[in-house]
Every structure is written in structure tokens, then in C-alpha cells.
Design a protein around this motif. Sequence first.
Motif, mmCIF file in Angstrom:
data_model
loop_
_atom_site.group_PDB
_atom_site.id
_atom_site.type_symbol
_atom_site.label_atom_id
_atom_site.label_comp_id
_atom_site.label_asym_id
_atom_site.label_seq_id
_atom_site.Cartn_x
_atom_site.Cartn_y
_atom_site.Cartn_z
ATOM 1 N N GLY A 19 5.332 -4.647 6.305
ATOM 2 C CA GLY A 19 4.681 -3.377 6.021
ATOM 3 C C GLY A 19 3.390 -3.257 6.686
ATOM 4 N N ALA A 20 2.548 -2.506 6.338
ATOM 5 C CA ALA A 20 1.446 -2.127 7.158
ATOM 6 C C ALA A 20 0.184 -1.627 6.370
ATOM 7 C CB ALA A 20 1.864 -1.004 8.206
ATOM 8 N N GLY A 21 0.210 -2.452 5.251
ATOM 9 C CA GLY A 21 -1.138 -2.273 4.399
ATOM 10 C C GLY A 21 -1.368 -1.112 3.448
ATOM 11 N N ALA A 22 -0.069 -0.578 3.097
ATOM 12 C CA ALA A 22 -0.278 0.642 2.480
ATOM 13 C C ALA A 22 0.426 0.071 0.803
ATOM 14 C CB ALA A 22 0.616 1.690 2.739
ATOM 15 N N TYR A 23 -0.248 0.261 -0.281
ATOM 16 C CA TYR A 23 -0.082 -0.396 -1.571
ATOM 17 C C TYR A 23 1.318 0.606 -1.984
ATOM 18 C CZ TYR A 23 0.051 -0.829 -6.723
ATOM 19 O OH TYR A 23 0.583 -1.033 -7.892
ATOM 20 N N ILE A 24 1.177 2.098 -1.642
ATOM 21 C CA ILE A 24 2.270 2.929 -1.909
ATOM 22 C C ILE A 24 3.664 2.618 -1.516
ATOM 23 C CG2 ILE A 24 1.944 4.505 -0.350
ATOM 24 C CD1 ILE A 24 2.834 4.927 -4.145
ATOM 25 N N CYS A 25 3.753 1.890 -0.442
ATOM 26 C CA CYS A 25 5.037 1.378 0.023
ATOM 27 C C CYS A 25 5.592 0.324 -0.579
ATOM 28 C CB CYS A 25 4.769 0.931 1.574
ATOM 29 S SG CYS A 25 4.540 2.237 2.530
ATOM 30 N N GLY A 26 5.016 -0.177 -1.858
ATOM 31 C CA GLY A 26 5.823 -1.030 -2.898
ATOM 32 C C GLY A 26 6.645 -0.078 -3.816
ATOM 33 N N GLU A 27 6.197 1.206 -3.827
ATOM 34 C CA GLU A 27 7.145 2.158 -4.596
ATOM 35 C C GLU A 27 8.503 2.376 -3.728
ATOM 36 O OE1 GLU A 27 9.055 5.573 -6.270
ATOM 37 O OE2 GLU A 27 8.450 5.297 -4.120
ATOM 38 N N LYS B 15 8.848 5.657 9.163
ATOM 39 C CA LYS B 15 7.872 6.888 8.867
ATOM 40 C C LYS B 15 6.697 6.694 7.943
ATOM 41 C CE LYS B 15 12.352 9.291 8.329
ATOM 42 N NZ LYS B 15 13.524 9.435 7.155
ATOM 43 N N ARG B 16 6.011 7.713 7.532
ATOM 44 C CA ARG B 16 4.909 7.500 6.800
ATOM 45 C C ARG B 16 5.573 7.236 5.332
ATOM 46 N NH1 ARG B 16 1.296 12.429 6.255
ATOM 47 N NH2 ARG B 16 3.351 13.645 6.341
ATOM 48 N N GLY B 17 4.660 6.342 4.573
ATOM 49 C CA GLY B 17 5.337 6.185 3.342
ATOM 50 C C GLY B 17 5.124 7.016 2.315
ATOM 51 N N MET B 18 5.629 7.957 2.406
ATOM 52 C CA MET B 18 5.632 9.144 1.231
ATOM 53 C C MET B 18 6.973 9.057 0.355
ATOM 54 S SD MET B 18 3.190 11.169 2.351
ATOM 55 C CE MET B 18 3.199 12.783 1.973
ATOM 56 N N VAL B 19 6.245 9.298 -0.903
ATOM 57 C CA VAL B 19 7.367 9.012 -2.112
ATOM 58 C C VAL B 19 8.382 10.099 -1.829
ATOM 59 C CG1 VAL B 19 7.373 9.093 -4.760
ATOM 60 C CG2 VAL B 19 5.702 7.865 -3.582
ATOM 61 N N GLU C 150 -5.056 4.839 -1.876
ATOM 62 C CA GLU C 150 -3.609 4.504 -1.720
ATOM 63 C C GLU C 150 -2.800 5.445 -1.959
ATOM 64 O OE1 GLU C 150 -2.971 1.878 -0.217
ATOM 65 O OE2 GLU C 150 -4.720 0.917 0.021
ATOM 66 N N SER C 151 -3.231 6.781 -2.488
ATOM 67 C CA SER C 151 -2.296 7.898 -2.877
ATOM 68 C C SER C 151 -1.597 8.203 -1.498
ATOM 69 C CB SER C 151 -3.176 8.928 -3.346
ATOM 70 O OG SER C 151 -2.478 9.937 -3.231
ATOM 71 N N CYS C 152 -0.299 8.729 -1.560
ATOM 72 C CA CYS C 152 0.229 8.975 -0.546
ATOM 73 C C CYS C 152 -0.004 10.499 0.037
ATOM 74 C CB CYS C 152 2.002 8.679 -0.794
ATOM 75 S SG CYS C 152 2.912 10.116 -1.611
ATOM 76 N N GLU D 190 4.156 13.637 14.844
ATOM 77 C CA GLU D 190 4.844 12.285 13.987
ATOM 78 C C GLU D 190 4.508 11.106 14.076
ATOM 79 O OE1 GLU D 190 9.215 13.792 13.007
ATOM 80 O OE2 GLU D 190 8.708 14.004 15.085
ATOM 81 N N VAL D 191 4.449 10.669 15.294
ATOM 82 C CA VAL D 191 3.692 9.284 15.725
ATOM 83 C C VAL D 191 2.185 9.057 15.312
ATOM 84 C CG1 VAL D 191 3.361 7.745 17.619
ATOM 85 C CG2 VAL D 191 5.139 9.229 17.760
ATOM 86 N N HIS D 192 1.579 10.204 15.479
ATOM 87 C CA HIS D 192 0.087 10.092 14.974
ATOM 88 C C HIS D 192 0.044 9.884 13.526
ATOM 89 C CE1 HIS D 192 -3.124 10.568 17.614
ATOM 90 N NE2 HIS D 192 -2.630 11.537 18.406
ATOM 91 N N GLY D 193 0.846 10.896 13.031
ATOM 92 C CA GLY D 193 0.930 10.877 11.425
ATOM 93 C C GLY D 193 1.295 9.370 10.852
ATOM 94 N N VAL D 194 2.342 8.713 11.427
ATOM 95 C CA VAL D 194 2.446 7.185 10.847
ATOM 96 C C VAL D 194 1.542 6.373 11.235
ATOM 97 C CG1 VAL D 194 4.000 5.378 11.442
ATOM 98 C CG2 VAL D 194 4.965 7.772 11.245
ATOM 99 N N ILE D 195 0.776 6.563 12.370
ATOM 100 C CA ILE D 195 -0.250 5.425 12.631
ATOM 101 C C ILE D 195 -1.468 5.628 11.730
ATOM 102 C CG2 ILE D 195 -1.980 4.682 14.530
ATOM 103 C CD1 ILE D 195 -0.021 5.538 16.706
ATOM 104 N N GLY D 196 -1.657 7.046 11.493
ATOM 105 C CA GLY D 196 -2.763 7.480 10.635
ATOM 106 C C GLY D 196 -2.818 6.961 9.138
ATOM 107 N N PHE D 197 -1.288 7.037 8.788
ATOM 108 C CA PHE D 197 -1.013 6.680 7.427
ATOM 109 C C PHE D 197 -1.419 5.477 6.884
ATOM 110 C CE2 PHE D 197 1.729 5.439 3.917
ATOM 111 C CZ PHE D 197 1.904 6.666 3.014
ATOM 112 N N TYR D 198 -1.000 4.144 7.770
ATOM 113 C CA TYR D 198 -1.268 3.022 7.486
ATOM 114 C C TYR D 198 -2.426 2.278 7.549
ATOM 115 C CZ TYR D 198 3.786 3.113 7.040
ATOM 116 O OH TYR D 198 5.091 3.809 6.345
ATOM 117 N N HIS D 199 -3.023 1.659 6.611
ATOM 118 C CA HIS D 199 -4.268 1.108 6.843
ATOM 119 C C HIS D 199 -4.515 0.052 8.058
ATOM 120 C CE1 HIS D 199 -5.324 3.106 3.186
ATOM 121 N NE2 HIS D 199 -4.559 2.416 2.438
#
Lengths: 516, 162
Positions: free
Chosen positions: A264-272, A283-287, A439-441, B64-73
Motif C-alpha cells: 500500500g502507500a499510506g492511505a487509510y481508505i485503502c483498507g476499505e 489507481k487512486r484508492g477511490m471507493v 483520509e477521506s477518498c 492519471e499518473v499525477h492523480g495517483v501520485i497525489g492520492f497516496y500520502h
Amino acid sequence: MSVTVFVPGDSSARSVGADEVAQSIARVAAQRKQPVRIVRNGSRGMAWLEPLVEVATDASRIAYGPVAPSDVGALFDAGFLRGGDHRLRLGPTGQIDWLRKQTRLTFARVGVIDPTSLDEYAAHGGWVGLRKALAMTGVSIVDEVMQSGLRWRGGAAFPAGIKWKTVLGAVGDRKYVVCNADEGDSGTFSDRMVMEGDPFLLIEGMAIAGLALGATEGWIYLRSEYPDAERTLLTAIDEARAAGFLGDDVLGSKKRFDIRLRRGAGAYICGEETAMLESLEGKRGMVRPKPPLPAIAGLFGKPSLIHNVMTLAAVPLIVERGGAFYASFGVGRSKGTLPFQLAGNVKHGGLVELPFGVTLRTLLDEFGGGTASGRPIRAVQVGGPLGAFLPPAKFDVPLDYELFAQAGGMIGHGGIVVFDDTVDMAKMARYAMQFCAIESCGKCTPCRIGSTRGVEVIDKIRAGDRRDANVALLRDLCDTMTAASLCAMGGLTPSPVLSALDQFPEDFGLRTAART
Amino acid sequence: MTHASPSDSTTEHQLAAIDSAIERLRSLDGALLPILHAIQDELGFVPREAVPRLALALNLSQAEVHGVIGFYHDFRSVPPGRHVLKLCRAEACQAMGSDALAERLAHEHGASFGATTKDGAITLEPVYCLGNCACAPSLMLDGKTHGRVDSARLDALVEGAR
Ligand SMILES: Cc1cc2nc3c(=O)[nH]c(=O)nc-3n(C[C@H](O)[C@H](O)[C@H](O)COP(=O)(O)O)c2cc1C
Ligand code: SF4
Ligand code: FES
């Protein structure tokens, strides 16, 4: 003949000096020409005694702890390699009350064996469930899981068997078993302890699920905060594959099941679970909205069995001993055991595996021994950052999914965080909102915007700014979040907030008469 | 951003690290996160120049790539200091005094969250639980967790990193 000495390699033991203790033992042993074999086992879960050193004597394993590197010389002087007496000697490990009073089903081997030794895993009953499963049909394996009464350990507590049935019946050219090892809930560490202390157990549980459901691929989504678990799991997966427990032909059955690990990469929501699937897909961890259920269309759109580490780790025993055996533990509809985790301001923190039905008071008094600070307990938070705060008046409710929920609590992943009487509950409520904001998605407005507003409103209440009006506003905000959030992140954040407000109004500058 | 020549701050070494991570991992299912991790493991951050290369290799848009990088802490877009200190801010550590550690880092050591100390020694980041909640308060320094951290331990760890 060298003496076997156990010094945990568990990251929590390492965090308080286990590596330095192991080095010190090796050095002094060499100096004194007393050969030792040091095994880096998992942790027994007695956190306040870490680093806990054990010596294998003829009769039993003798424990010493907490050991500092500076104690090592004196331990050798005291003849600890023969179990000699010393101020830190705790006696035979298995007879320490705190351990003896537990029912360790899932944690039977954790802290006992060398975590990545296939020989020791097998010698302590490993792979029996998998071998048995290879001779069973998928349907009969699923039946055992149904009978066991096992429920999701990751939070929601639905029956696991139903999910297995759905995946078994789902059609797809490929199916996945996905292990949720995101363990994002603060105050929890049971997943970590199993992954670091008995990784083959998780591998075996996943392999059984794969064989039962016709899934060929197992994926583990591991949080990045657990680098030690990552190393241990990767080693264990490689070893299991080399020995034929994973791969194209599991134990000569011509059936394929293999496991890969993703960080993972440090996003709490990715436990959902659906955010986790998005993350696994890169991808981004969107629900994701449900339906479709992941059991029907999950990872890469394929049928996927998603379970928490604890759920999957319960499977080998259920198959080995039968569902009815597992169901003989626990109470009501809460079957089996739960590894509780005592954390925060607690004197004797750590891992306590017990059948469901135990009360918080028993856990806090008999196991926890009160607070670490020696002050009275004011509140506990059970079930992670989305769990309610409970005052001592509620400590006698049994930890049974239904009864505990009736009392306004949520057992979740079994984490219990203790606070003493110096805690400011308005500050904790603020933190809950702030955590949700961080942490909100971002998919739904009540969660994304509501949590930020919540922080501001609580700040005003704490500052005494139009207090009654702002308390009413906070309650409104919570109602909206509860009603209109897509997932439990926004939906349950009001639970710690409102429980703090209702149980501890004085911390918000309100009259205590408002107590409900 | 365009496919024009790399910005001055992106060195040959960094570009090589990016390309090698892409080459090694691009065929994985869901390859983007593993590649980003590999880049950050190697360089300590994900340089801007990685974005067009990732987009090209994985057939994604740069947005899309930017979006992913930005999403994760986890992913940093600027290089960290010589050491990365993650202080746990979650409940169990709060119950054992982590807020006081945060204040000490700010006032005694000049470290604030999301920033690197002036001497370039330490980047301070928040983390929400390290699974070390029974030995709280906890922090992680360069990937190793430390528990039962009091102000003396904190000072020693910080000084050791200077
Ligand atoms: C915000 C949020 C965070 C979650 N975090 C986790 C987690 O860290 N680990 C986990 O196993 N389940 C977590 N869950 C629950 C999962 O969505 C899902 O129910 C679980 O992975 C299924 O496994 P189980 O059947 O074994 O419980 C979370 C749910 C939500 C809403
Ligand atoms: S409730 Fe929050 S975390 Fe859940 S889907 Fe909505 S915005 Fe995302
Ligand atoms: S809350 Fe800090 S380590 Fe878990």
C-alpha cells in the motif's frame, strides 16, 4: 552442545531493543565460550515484557524480561542458559498467567516457532489443513467454513461462509483470493504479529481458500508501514513455493495457486475493500459503489474472495479440526476466538486471544492491569478510529458482536485503546473528524467537506463560541455524514465524535447533566 | 508538462532509476504502484520527470499518473532530508504522550510536519499507526520502528541523525 535462545524478531520487540539484546547475547556467549543458537521468533504478545528472552531448557522454555542489553552479562552470571534465577526470570513461559489464561487458536504458534522455518511450521501442525483440503471438494470446504460460524474479522462481521459460497458459485475465467493486510485501524496489530510471527499460517489459509473456490491467484495488500512483515512474508512465500505448497502444482495435486504481495502507500481508505481493489489495480484508492459485490466482480473485474488476515488465518484450523470444533468456542452468534489487542495507556498491553463473550472489564483489569500511568481509566476506544469511546460504566458488556453493538460499540478488528483521566475527549472528537478529513477518498461531499467543517465546529465549541448552537450544528453534520456517506469512513466517523460528546459533555464545556 | 528535456534538477542517475524501475515492473498487473514504490525506494521521492515516462509506458494520461501520485500520502514529489522520521499521531500513541513529542520536535529540533529541517538532516512526516500501539508512543526512523519513546530517546534519535 549449543543452547537455543529465543529473542523476538517481531518489529514491536525490535522497537524496544530486541536486536541489541540479541547482539549482546551473541557477543557475551562468544566471549564466555558458551555456544548459543539464537532464534528470532515472533512475539508472545506480552508487550510490556519485551524484549522477552526465552531459553530452551530440557524441561521447558524459561522466560526473562524485559531484558536490556546491559542485563545480558548478569544473566550469563546467573546461569540463564540453564534457566538460572535472576531478577528478570519469569518462569516457564507457558505458565505465565497472562498467557496461560488465553485460548490461542490463531496465535498457537506465534512466538513459539522460528517464523520462516518450514520444518518448524510442519512440526507444529502446519499444512495439515491444506493436505486435508486437497482431498475435499470445494463445496465441503465451504460447508466447514459455514459451520464454523466464522465472521469477517476486518470490521463488518458478516458470516464468512456466505462470501465463500458466492465466490464458489460465481463464474469467471480467473478468480482471486485477496488478503486485506492493510491493518489501518490504530490500536491494532494482530495481523502484523501473524505476518511476522507465523506467515505460513496466512499462506496456508489463502491456499485453502484458493483450492476451495477454484481461485488460482492470491494477492496480499500489505500496508507500507509494515516493512518487517513485508520481508518476512516475501521470504515465506518464496520458501513455500520452493517446497511445492504454492505454484502450478500445489503438493502434486495439479492445481495451481500462487501468492503475490503488493505494498500500500499510506492511505487509510485503502483498507476499505473496494478502494483496496482500485489500489491493487494501480489507481487512486477511490471507493467503488456496491453492487457489484467484489465476490462477483472484484479484482480486475473477476470474482474475488476478500478477507482480513485474521479471517484467513482462522481457516487452516477450521478445515483441520472441522467447523464444529471452531464453533464450540464463543457465545451466541459470535463463534470462535478473537485476538484482542490491548493498547495505548495500559500497563500490560499486548495480544490477548480469547473466545468471544469476555467483558472489557476482564480484559482491562485481569489482563491490562489498569493504566500505564497508574491513573484511573476514563475511556476506551474499541474497533479503531471509527469506533465509539466507551466510559467505565459500559465495561461489563460482553464482547459479542450483537451485544456489544447494542451497547453502542463496534468490536471491529478487536483493538482496544485505553485512555487515563487526563484525556481531553473534545480533543479526541476533533481528532476523529480531522482523521476523516485527511483520509477521506473524496468521493462524497458529506465525508470530504463535512469532516473539515466538523473540525471547525468542534474548535468553536472548545473555544466557547456559541456553544449550544454549534453543538446542534455538530449533531446535524454527524447525521448527514451517517446518512449520506458511501462507505463507513464518513458513515462511522460520527461514532467516536458523538460518543465523546454524549459520554463526556463536560470536556466540551457542557453541563454534565446532558449525559445520556 | 511536455516530453521536453528533463528539468535541470533531474539527474542522469534519477532518470536511470526511473527507467530501470519501469523496465523491470511494467508487465505486472496494476504496475503503477509497484513502479512508484521502486522509484521512491531508490531515490527517496518521485521526480516530476517520472510522470511522462510512466504515462507513456503504461498507456495512461499524465493526469492519471499525477492523480495517483497525489492520492497516496507515501509518495513525495521533492527529495527528503538525509533521514525520514515518521511520528505516529494516532490514538494509542496520543494516549501515551505523542503530542508532547510533536511539540518537542517543533520547538527543540526545528522539525515541522511535511518539512525538512534547515540543516537537511530530517524530514518529519505524520503516520497513523505503526502497529506498535502496545509500546506507544512510536515513531519510525528510516524504516525502523522505535517504541516507548520518551523525550530523552527522541533527542538521542534526532541527534544521532544529525
Ligand atoms: C474506512 C475503512 C477502512 C477499512 N480498513 C480495513 C483494514 O485496514 N483491514 C481490513 O481487513 N479491513 C478493513 N476494512 C473492511 C474491509 O472493507 C472489508 O470488509 C474486509 O477487508 C473484508 O475482510 P473480512 O471479511 O475478513 O472482514 C475497512 C473498511 C472501511 C470502511
Ligand atoms: S464516505 Fe468518505 S471515504 Fe467513503 S466513499 Fe465517501 S468520501 Fe470516500
Ligand atoms: S497508534 Fe501509534 S503505533 Fe498504533
